[in-house]
Write a protein that holds these residues in place. Structure first.
Motif, short mmCIF file in Angstrom:
data_model
loop_
_atom_site.label_atom_id
_atom_site.label_comp_id
_atom_site.label_asym_id
_atom_site.label_seq_id
_atom_site.Cartn_x
_atom_site.Cartn_y
_atom_site.Cartn_z
N GLU A 1 0.84 -1.20 0.00
CA GLU A 1 0.00 0.00 0.00
C GLU A 1 0.87 1.25 0.00
OE1 GLU A 1 -3.21 2.41 2.82
OE2 GLU A 1 -2.18 0.62 3.57
N ASN A 2 1.92 1.24 0.77
CA ASN A 2 2.75 2.43 0.92
C ASN A 2 3.92 2.47 -0.06
OD1 ASN A 2 1.82 4.00 3.48
ND2 ASN A 2 1.66 1.85 4.02
N THR A 3 4.20 1.35 -0.74
CA THR A 3 5.26 1.33 -1.76
C THR A 3 4.76 0.60 -3.00
OG1 THR A 3 6.81 1.14 0.10
CG2 THR A 3 7.74 0.92 -2.10
N PRO A 4 3.75 1.14 -3.70
CA PRO A 4 3.20 0.44 -4.86
C PRO A 4 4.19 0.32 -6.01
CG PRO A 4 2.30 2.67 -4.71
CD PRO A 4 3.05 2.42 -3.44
N GLN A 5 5.27 1.14 -5.97
CA GLN A 5 6.27 1.03 -7.03
C GLN A 5 6.98 -0.31 -7.02
OE1 GLN A 5 6.21 3.34 -4.59
NE2 GLN A 5 8.27 4.01 -3.98
N ASP A 51 4.24 1.65 -15.66
CA ASP A 51 3.54 0.70 -14.79
C ASP A 51 3.10 1.32 -13.47
OD1 ASP A 51 3.71 -1.36 -16.54
OD2 ASP A 51 5.34 -2.41 -15.55
N GLU A 52 3.25 2.64 -13.31
CA GLU A 52 2.95 3.27 -12.03
C GLU A 52 1.51 2.98 -11.60
OE1 GLU A 52 5.77 6.23 -14.09
OE2 GLU A 52 4.19 4.83 -14.66
N LEU A 53 1.36 2.79 -10.30
CA LEU A 53 0.05 2.53 -9.72
C LEU A 53 -0.26 3.55 -8.65
CD1 LEU A 53 0.19 -1.36 -9.24
CD2 LEU A 53 -0.97 -0.11 -11.06
N LEU A 54 -1.52 3.92 -8.54
CA LEU A 54 -2.00 4.79 -7.48
C LEU A 54 -3.00 3.98 -6.64
CD1 LEU A 54 -2.21 7.68 -6.22
CD2 LEU A 54 -4.14 8.07 -7.78
N ILE A 55 -2.66 3.72 -5.39
CA ILE A 55 -3.57 2.98 -4.52
C ILE A 55 -4.77 3.87 -4.17
CG2 ILE A 55 -3.84 1.78 -2.32
CD1 ILE A 55 -1.94 0.37 -4.25
#
Length: 401
Positions: free
Chosen positions: A43-47, A55-59
């Motif tokens: 959750e805190n390091t989705p990278q 491929d970046e993600l935003l939780i």
């Protein structure tokens, strides 16, 4: 029975010119749990799950249980740069047999979420985070617009049909799980499997995150095939319309700028983006024209890779605010954008930007106010740039672009 491969990763001792093995461990042996640890890390390091460009993600939610007529909850819900929802299911030392079925169920539930529902889900997540930290809640809409790099939420394409993706995370994958994932890929269902392995060296703990399906070597090929098939089935007409419209607008605007006293955009080419940048004399801090559906802007965007330099220039200009705004004849919007790398100084006008009949008036407004803005800021920027050279921001110099 699952047997750990004992030595997979080695620690380099440069002084001794030797390597020493790190011992692979089970999460359970280390006292780590799925919800309290693995889920919290991701959750805190989705990278950690972004192992390729774009491929970046935003939780946008965790432990999400907002499904009708069911009490099931998915581990993490994210959104990617294309606006697709990403269902993330975490397991510890073993996937179990049903993890794919669980993820598919959650994807089916999420497929019906509208854009407004996604924004609401994310806002509830941000509100919860704010309660935990005691800080004001961020705006879900603003965060999504920035993450998706669009000129407004109305331009964002979020959770389109058949775009939901799956990510499975576990230390060990059963054969029935990997076989099913590979089979699903043949039908365009995007699913990635990440193998996570904790390692120990003395008192130090390490975590290796490795994408195993699809393998990094095959990812580009698989993505290309899926994209090609999708393109053949249907074109994204709305996005193409926006790109065509913006390109036509910038062609007209740049032609008008070339005949004006403002020379900032003399060597700039039209583009399909909603912004057009021109050098201010300081690297990474361009003047910008913004063309949106409901608003146009002129401004200075402080987006140098050194966040401290952006803040320094912003603060120095802010001190000169009365003089700058007196030169312009109107107030500016001063946006320090805390907790973000970039700062902005801008002046906006509400318009119906996609009505071509309004373009001559809009372009005239842009030329008039960008000319005034450059006149009000250029001498100050030269002075501030000299100050930058005398600070630790040595890489920020006159660019001339």
């Amino acid at each position: 029975m699952w047997r750990l491969r004992t030595w997979l990763v080695f620690k380099i001792d440069s002084a001794a010119n030797r390597i020493s093995p790190l011992q692979a461990k089970r999460f359970s042996d280390l006292g780590f749990t799925e919800r309290k640890h693995l889920q919290e890390w991701l959750e805190n390091t989705p990278q950690a799950l972004a192992q390729g460009e774009g491929d970046e993600l935003l939780i946008i939610q965790k432990e999400f249980d907002g499904f009708d007529d069911t009490r099931e909850r998915l581990d993490l819900l994210a959104i990617d740069k294309e606006g697709s929802l990403v269902i993330i299911e975490n397991k510890l030392d073993d996937t179990g047999r049903d993890v794919v079925w669980q993820a598919l169920k959650y994807a089916g539930y999420c497929a019906n979420l509208s854009k407004s529902q996604v924004v609401d889900i994310y806002q509830r997540y941000l509100n919860q985070k704010a309660q935990e930290t005691g800080k004001p809640a961020a705006s879900a809409e603003e965060n999504l617009v920035e993450f998706l790099e669009v000129d407004g939420l109305e331009a964002a394409q979020i959770n389109r049909i058949m775009t939901q993706r799956l990510i499975l995370v576990a230390a060990r994958y059963r054969k029935e799980v990997t076989n099913t994932v590979l089979w699903l890929s043949q039908f365009g269902i995007a699913c990635k499997c990440f193998k996570v392995t904790p390692y120990q060296s003395g008192e130090e703990l390490f975590l290796n995150v490795e994408q195993i399906i699809p393998t990094p070597e095959s990812t580009e090929f698989m993505i290309g095939m899926v994209a090609k098939e999708a393109e053949e089935k249907s074109a994204d007409t709305e996005q193409k319309h926006r790109h065509t419209l913006r390109l036509a607008f910038w062609e007209q605007a740049l032609e008008a700028f070339s005949q004006s006293s403002c020379t900032l955009y003399n060597n700039i080419s039209p583009a399909k983006d909603h912004w057009l940048s021109a050098g201010s004399g300081i690297s990474g801090m361009p003047y910008q024209l913004i063309f949106g559906k409901h608003e146009v802007r002129v401004g200075l965007s402080l987006q140098n890779s050194q966040a401290e330099a952006n803040t320094f220039v912003f603060d120095q200009l802010l001190v000169r605010k009365p003089e700058i705004e007196a030169c312009l004849g109107h107030e500016l919007d001063w946006l320090p954008l805390p907790n973000k790398k970039a700062c902005r100084i801008q002046y906006a006008k509400a318009v119906d930007g996609y009505d071509k009949a309004n373009w001559p008036e809009i372009i005239h407004w842009m030329i008039e106010h960008m000319t005034k803005l450059e006149g009000a800021l250029s001498n100050h920027l030269k002075t501030i740039n000299q100050q930058l050279k005398q600070t630790s921001f040595d890489a920020v110099e006159v660019s001339g672009d």
